[in-house]
Design an enzyme around this catalytic site. Structure first.
Site, PDB file in Angstrom:
ATOM      1  N   HIS A  41      -8.732  -3.910  -9.403  1.00 52.99           N
ATOM      2  CA  HIS A  41      -9.186  -4.632  -8.209  1.00 52.99           C
ATOM      3  C   HIS A  41     -10.227  -5.667  -8.637  1.00 52.99           C
ATOM      4  CE1 HIS A  41     -10.169  -5.258  -4.007  1.00 52.99           C
ATOM      5  NE2 HIS A  41     -11.442  -5.231  -4.351  1.00 52.99           N
TER       6      HIS A  41
ATOM      7  N   ASP B  63      -8.619   0.995  -2.263  1.00 51.42           N
ATOM      8  CA  ASP B  63      -9.741   0.583  -3.116  1.00 51.42           C
ATOM      9  C   ASP B  63     -10.842   1.641  -3.222  1.00 51.42           C
ATOM     10  OD1 ASP B  63      -8.357  -1.766  -3.561  1.00 51.42           O
ATOM     11  OD2 ASP B  63      -9.372  -2.831  -1.942  1.00 51.42           O
TER      12      ASP B  63
ATOM     13  N   ILE C  76       0.853  -1.195   0.000  1.00 48.17           N
ATOM     14  CA  ILE C  76       0.000   0.000   0.000  1.00 48.17           C
ATOM     15  C   ILE C  76       0.889   1.245   0.000  1.00 48.17           C
ATOM     16  CG2 ILE C  76      -1.686   1.301   1.374  1.00 48.17           C
ATOM     17  CD1 ILE C  76      -2.773  -1.478   2.257  1.00 48.17           C
ATOM     18  N   LEU C  77       0.613   2.152  -0.926  1.00 47.18           N
ATOM     19  CA  LEU C  77       1.428   3.366  -1.036  1.00 47.18           C
ATOM     20  C   LEU C  77       0.859   4.449  -0.114  1.00 47.18           C
ATOM     21  CD1 LEU C  77       1.867   3.262  -4.903  1.00 47.18           C
ATOM     22  CD2 LEU C  77       3.584   2.671  -3.183  1.00 47.18           C
TER      23      LEU C  77
HETATM   24  C1  GRF Z   1      -5.672  -9.504 -10.073  1.00 46.06           C
HETATM   25  O1  GRF Z   1      -6.842 -10.220  -9.779  1.00 46.06           O
HETATM   26  C2  GRF Z   1      -5.839  -8.044  -9.753  1.00 46.06           C
HETATM   27  O2  GRF Z   1      -7.146  -7.571  -9.919  1.00 46.06           O
HETATM   28  C3  GRF Z   1      -5.485  -7.989  -8.291  1.00 46.06           C
HETATM   29  O3  GRF Z   1      -4.429  -8.923  -8.133  1.00 46.06           O
HETATM   30  C4  GRF Z   1      -4.514  -9.908  -9.173  1.00 46.06           C
HETATM   31  C5  GRF Z   1      -3.188  -9.869  -9.872  1.00 46.06           C
HETATM   32  O4  GRF Z   1      -3.061 -10.870 -10.834  1.00 46.06           O
HETATM   33  N1  GRF Z   1      -5.144  -6.657  -7.877  1.00 46.06           N
HETATM   34  P1  GRF Z   1      -1.860 -10.800 -11.879  1.00 46.06           P
HETATM   35  O5  GRF Z   1      -0.575 -10.698 -11.082  1.00 46.06           O
HETATM   36  O6  GRF Z   1      -2.077  -9.622 -12.771  1.00 46.06           O
HETATM   37  O7  GRF Z   1      -1.941 -12.111 -12.624  1.00 46.06           O
END
Ligand code: GRF
Length: 200
Positions: A111, A147, A94-95
Site C-alpha cells: 500500500h 489496509d 477487495i477480497l
Molecule cells: C502501487 O503504488 C501499490 O502500492 C498500490 O498500487 C500501485 C500499483 O502499481 N497498491 P504497480 O501496478 O505495481 O506499478
C-alpha cells in the site's frame, strides 16, 4: 535443497511491483517461485510483461458476475496451482472475508502510504495535503478490513517542498520496488518477527 514456495501475484494495472517480485524470484537462492500471475483486467500492462516472460498468466474478468463467482474462479486457480502465498500488487478488487478465511496461507499487499496513515485511494494527495515531511509504503498481511493487518515492512521517503502528486508517487514507487521483494523473501523464510524498515 528445500522446495521453493509457489507464489501467485494478483494485479490490475501496470504491474511494476509484480516485476520487482518476479525479477528477484529469478535468483537461485530465492525461497519462492512466481508460479501464477492473475489479473482482473485483460488489458492490464502487467499481463503483457508476464506473458512475455513465459509466466503462467490467467485473467479473471472483474465483470464476470458476482463477487462470489469471481472468488470461486480465483480459489480454483489457487488450488489447482498449489499456491503457498498470494501477493497483491496493485490489485484493485477487495477480497471478501470468506475468501481470506478459506485460503489458509498468508496473503500480503503493498500500500502506498505509511499505514495506518492514509488508507484507501489517493494516498499521495492525502500525504501532500497533510503537511507531513514523510511519506512511504507499507507491506502488510491482508485481512478483511481494508489496509489493516500486521505490518511486515515499511519504506519511508521525504516529501519535498516542490513535490506534486506525480513526483511523490514516483519516489514512493521506487522504494516499493525495493521493499516488497525484501519482505516477500522474509515471509517465505518464516522470518516475520520484526518489520523491515527502509529509509531513503
Ligand atoms: C502501487 O503504488 C501499490 O502500492 C498500490 O498500487 C500501485 C500499483 O502499481 N497498491 P504497480 O501496478 O505495481 O506499478
Amino acid at each position: 535443497m528445500k522446495r521453493k514456495k509457489k507464489v501467485a501475484i494478483l494485479i490490475s494495472g501496470k504491474g511494476s511491483n509484480m516485476r520487482a517480485l518476479i525479477e528477484d524470484m529469478k535468483n537461485a537462492d530465492h525461497p519462492g517461485e512466481a508460479t501464477l500471475i492473475i489479473s482482473d483486467k485483460k488489458t492490464a500492462e502487467g499481463v503483457v510483461y508476464a506473458k512475455q516472460h513465459n509466466l503462467k498468466t490467467r485473467i479473471i474478468d472483474q465483470n464476470i458476475g458476482s463477487q462470489s463467482d469471481f472468488e470461486h474462479q480465483l480459489a480454483v486457480l489457487i488450488k489447482e496451482n498449489k499456491i503457498d502465498l498470494i501477493c497483491l500488487a496493485g490489485f484493485m478488487k477487495i477480497l471478501s472475508g470468506k475468501f481470506l478465511k478459506d485460503f489458509e496461507q498468508i496473503i500480503i499487499n503493498i500500500h502506498p502510504s505509511i499505514l495506518p496513515l492514509f488508507k484507501g485511494l489517493q494516498t499521495h494527495k492525502k500525504a501532500l495535503n497533510s503537511g507531513m515531511a514523510l511519506h512511504g509504503a507499507t507491506v502488510h498481511e491482508v485481512t478483511s478490513d481494508v489496509d489493516e493487518g500486521r505490518i511486515l515492512g515499511q519504506a519511508i521517503v521525504p516529501i519535498l517542498s516542490d513535490d506534486t502528486e506525480e513526483t511523490l508517487r514516483h519516489r514512493v514507487l521506487q522504494v516499493e520496488h525495493k521493499l516488497y521483494p525484501i519482505v516477500l523473501r522474509r515471509v517465505l523464510a518464516g522470518k516475520t518477527g520484526n518489520p523491515v524498515l527502509l529509509v531513503d
